[in-house]
Enzyme design. Sequence first.
Site, short mmCIF file in Angstrom:
data_model
loop_
_atom_site.label_atom_id
_atom_site.label_comp_id
_atom_site.label_asym_id
_atom_site.label_seq_id
_atom_site.Cartn_x
_atom_site.Cartn_y
_atom_site.Cartn_z
CE1 TYR A 1 -4.38 1.23 2.03
CE2 TYR A 1 -3.60 2.38 -0.12
CZ TYR A 1 -4.48 2.20 0.77
OH TYR A 1 -5.61 2.74 0.77
CD GLU B 1 -1.80 5.07 -6.85
OE1 GLU B 1 -2.50 5.95 -6.44
OE2 GLU B 1 -1.99 3.78 -6.49
#
Lengths: 346, 239
Positions: free
Chosen positions: B161, B168
């Site tokens: 995660y 990103e």
Amino acid sequence: MAPAQSVELRNLFAVSHFIKKVCEEGLTELGEPAKIKNYVFFEVEILDPKTKEQLCFLDKVEPNATIGEIKCMFHRAYPQWYPSRQALKLDPKGKTLKDDEILQNLPVGTTATFYFKDLGAQVGWTMVFLCEYAGPLFIYLLFYFRPPYIYQHRHAFTSSPYPVVTLACVCHSFHYVKRLIETIFVHRFSHGTMPLRSIVKNCIYYWGFAAWLAYYINHPLYTPPSYGNKQVNYALALFTLCELGNFSIHLALNNLKGDGSKTRKIPYPTKNPFTWLFFFVSCPNYTYEAGAWLGFTIMTQCLPVALFTLLGFIQMTIWAKGKHNTYIKEFKDYPDIRMPIIPFLL
Amino acid sequence: MASGEDDGSVEEKDNHKKRTISPFALAWLTFYNIAMTAGWMVLAVAMIRFYFEKGTHKGLYKSISKTLKFFQTFAVLEILHCAVVRTSVIVTGVQVSSRIFMVWFVTNSIKQIQNEESVLLFLVVWTVTEITRYSFYTFNLLNHLPYFIKWARYNLFIILYPVGVAGELMTIYAALPIVQKSGMFSVRLPNKYNVSFDYYYFLIIVMISYIPLFPQLFFHMLRQRRKVLHGEVFVEKDD
């Protein structure tokens, strides 16, 4: 003063029932003339629903004490939890008890157990609306006068050559001034307070949107409506009629609550033509509000305004449907033809 | 936060309750999850083959972009699945939207950043995450969940995660100067609708929004992990 007859006190229910009867009727039914009415005090314990720890124990509570009064007593033990911040329930997962419920009418024994929930900091409705409405009023005016640092420096303190920009400012300001006046002089609020978190959220929404749409309408590069004065005038007419309509409905609803009783009544049209929308719609105040913002959107031909109108309409439709369903549940003779917010449609 | 896994509350709830979904829904969901597992495995294999053949990640995105767009867009159906599967529509919606946003509005539209290392980073994370997640759902639906899949789903996210989010964010950051220069997806004043939109500032706002959102989703997964793997009971905050 033991009763001549013995009563089988088999369980808690029988006991509480017995005590209730004695309180109400004295001991006459049981053979002895009641000279002094037996008066039984209740005991109230307030528990934390998660830990089941006893937060507070109140003895010598009057049977006809209301939840509101019990909340005051609890407040004395815990000064930080003022009554409007308390939610008392009979069951940890149950509904919150209303302030006007009477202790002896609740399904409790002589020792009542309540579960306490902290609703968080609360603010009175009047204060809420003053914050929510004063913000957009002043923010819009701020953009109208174009102080430096908002737009390019050469535009500081200039004014727009377009009359529609000034008209929009007048309309927007009128809308919020009217709302402030209604909050202070017209509305009567049923619930006392609102949680603090909601106010922050609502203020961000109202103030943020006001800033966003004021920015574009008062921008030096603002483009007036495509159909010119015709568009502006029709939109202004729509806006004005809807503002008058909205105000009429608020007055009518206020008169409905006028006698001070807490019972709800079905709103009906009055002599004022604006209230005739009540024939078709449960919440004409929301209908008129949506109409006013639609007028403002057409008048300014500004997409952010359209978005604000749309979001407001969606929210008001949700509220109107809720209100409509409440009316239908409460009143068997509720007019069939009425829709929540848009006549015949929605 | 697109690389993270969503609530997982569905399957965990179903473990304790009898399955009440119709046979048709069950068949469709099983097919869907098997297909998605297969799809992401195809992507994984394609990525590995490309890297071994070419020795570089440059051009890798372009070679898998069609497959990626297809399978990631198909995941929009998961919002509809919420009606059957009792997951939160909002969580799934946010999840899927952020993935769609990354794929279509960042990497697909801003060609110059497609060869960034950060793109490879989040692609790898997404691939591992999705293969684990979809196979978890598949086995769950078939009532034959191997422990290692459950273990993987509720432990790998701890690494994947944050790494995915990093990938990103770095990608969006790399795209910023290109967006500013080209003015893509932007609307300027004056125009007859009196609105403006600057994609550059929008991307910055998106990056900032990771700050409140990522910890919430991450801690949610941690709580799910404690509940599922260690049987801890959480007293839920009501209302």
